[in-house]
Design a protein around this motif. Structure first.
Motif, PDB file in Angstrom:
ATOM      1  N   UNK A   4       0.852  -1.305  -0.212  1.00 49.78           N
ATOM      2  CA  UNK A   4       0.010   0.059   0.113  1.00 49.78           C
ATOM      3  C   UNK A   4       0.989   1.257   0.198  1.00 49.78           C
ATOM      4  N   UNK A   5       2.201   1.093   0.206  1.00 47.45           N
ATOM      5  CA  UNK A   5       2.953   2.357   0.079  1.00 47.45           C
ATOM      6  C   UNK A   5       3.304   2.680  -1.321  1.00 47.45           C
ATOM      7  N   UNK A   6       3.652   3.932  -1.440  1.00 46.42           N
ATOM      8  CA  UNK A   6       3.967   4.666  -2.406  1.00 46.42           C
ATOM      9  C   UNK A   6       5.181   4.070  -3.275  1.00 46.42           C
ATOM     10  N   UNK A   7       5.333   4.303  -4.555  1.00 44.83           N
ATOM     11  CA  UNK A   7       6.627   3.777  -5.168  1.00 44.83           C
ATOM     12  C   UNK A   7       7.680   4.963  -4.998  1.00 44.83           C
ATOM     13  N   UNK A   8       9.030   4.244  -4.546  1.00 46.35           N
ATOM     14  CA  UNK A   8      10.174   5.113  -4.506  1.00 46.35           C
ATOM     15  C   UNK A   8      10.351   6.311  -5.664  1.00 46.35           C
ATOM     16  N   UNK A  90       8.547  16.174   0.247  1.00 44.33           N
ATOM     17  CA  UNK A  90       9.672  16.858  -0.665  1.00 44.33           C
ATOM     18  C   UNK A  90      10.026  16.344  -1.790  1.00 44.33           C
ATOM     19  N   UNK A  91      10.521  14.881  -1.784  1.00 43.75           N
ATOM     20  CA  UNK A  91      10.844  14.142  -2.743  1.00 43.75           C
ATOM     21  C   UNK A  91       9.909  14.162  -3.808  1.00 43.75           C
ATOM     22  N   UNK A  92       8.385  13.876  -3.426  1.00 45.70           N
ATOM     23  CA  UNK A  92       7.500  13.494  -4.184  1.00 45.70           C
ATOM     24  C   UNK A  92       7.113  14.998  -5.052  1.00 45.70           C
ATOM     25  N   UNK A  93       7.263  16.120  -4.455  1.00 46.60           N
ATOM     26  CA  UNK A  93       7.139  17.303  -5.061  1.00 46.60           C
ATOM     27  C   UNK A  93       8.139  17.751  -6.113  1.00 46.60           C
TER      28      UNK A  93
END
Length: 282
Positions: A4-8, A90-93
């Motif tokens: 269920x976690x998002x991809x790296x 921050x990484x996602x942004x």
């Protein structure tokens, strides 16, 4: 990683790169399909264009991977769960910004490819292919002439041995011949507004325009020039039979190429030259 976690970020960019390569291959196939196999010059240009597209994509993807691994972007080990969540945000942004930039670049490249395909399928390109095929049967190819209203006369001047006459002289001699043989030309000239035959004054103005202006030339002027030069003149067209004027004369014919879609203004005459053998790639 828990379910269920998002991809790296690494996984996200790997997916994006695979997608970009797949889209590039589709675009390359579209470009290849639009270029005739017997058009060696265009096939060579196409090969160079494809190589550039592939090199540009590889460079872009390598830079993105370097940015992902740089210290200011990679995820650092932290002690608290709150700090970890903040850094992941921050990484996602940052990834979103990269994805947006990549999407914009992809859209731009697609527009370029579509424009190129449209040009290859356009009337001008198709007309050029047909003319090239016809001329190749005579071991000839198109020689470009500037589009300035004098193109027919310039194309004839180009083929006269030793520069026998320049454009000004050709126009002057044409007007003189038409005036001296009025009965041979007058019946073919009508007023575009009324449909009536030219008056004497209108005929004289027509001849004056031939002599002194950049008025476009046609079959009447070619007939006059054939008599003046005492040479046959051939006009090659893409979708019609070759027009032959002055067949009563002997000698090497002057060959003109008539194009309907050469420039924005439409009709245009080009000259010809001996067909050059393509240079083989080593």
């Amino acid at each position: 990683m828990a379910e269920g976690s998002v991809d790296s970020p690494e996984e996200l960019i790997a997916k994006q790169h695979r997608k970009e390569k797949k889209e590039l291959q589709a675009k390359i196939q579209s470009i290849k399909n639009a270029v005739p196999k017997n058009d060696k010059k265009r096939r060579k240009q196409m090969t160079e264009e494809i190589a550039k597209l592939e090199a540009d994509l590889n460079q872009k993807q390598e830079e993105e991977l370097k940015q992902l691994k740089s210290p200011d972007i990679k995820t650092l080990t932290v002690d608290s769960e709150q700090q970890e969540e903040s850094k992941q945000h921050r990484v996602t942004k940052a990834q979103k910004r990269r994805d947006k930039k990549a999407a914009q670049e992809k859209e731009r490249e697609c527009r370029i490819a579509e424009a190129e395909v449209e040009n290859l399928l356009g009337e001008r390109h198709q007309e050029g292919l047909k003319l090239s095929q016809k001329l190749a049967q005579q071991q000839l190819q198109i020689k470009e002439i500037s589009s300035d209203g004098h193109c027919m006369y310039r194309a004839i001047e180009d083929q006269l041995p030793g520069g026998a006459m320049n454009v000004k002289e050709l126009r002057c001699r044409t007007a003189e011949h038409m005036r001296s043989n009025m009965d041979d030309f007058w019946p073919f000239l009508t007023n575009p507004n009324t449909g009536d035959l030219f008056t004497t004054e209108e005929f004289e103005k027509y001849c004056s325009d031939v002599e002194h202006t950049s008025a476009w030339g046609g079959q009447l002027e070619l007939r006059a020039l054939s008599h003046i030069l005492q040479l046959p003149i051939e006009v090659v067209q893409a979708d019609s039979k070759t027009i032959k004027i002055g067949e009563e004369y002997n000698g090497e014919p002057i060959t003109l190429v008539y194009m309907r879609h050469a420039y924005g203004l439409g009709e245009h005459y080009n000259s010809v030259e001996k067909l050059k053998e393509p240079v083989e790639d080593t």
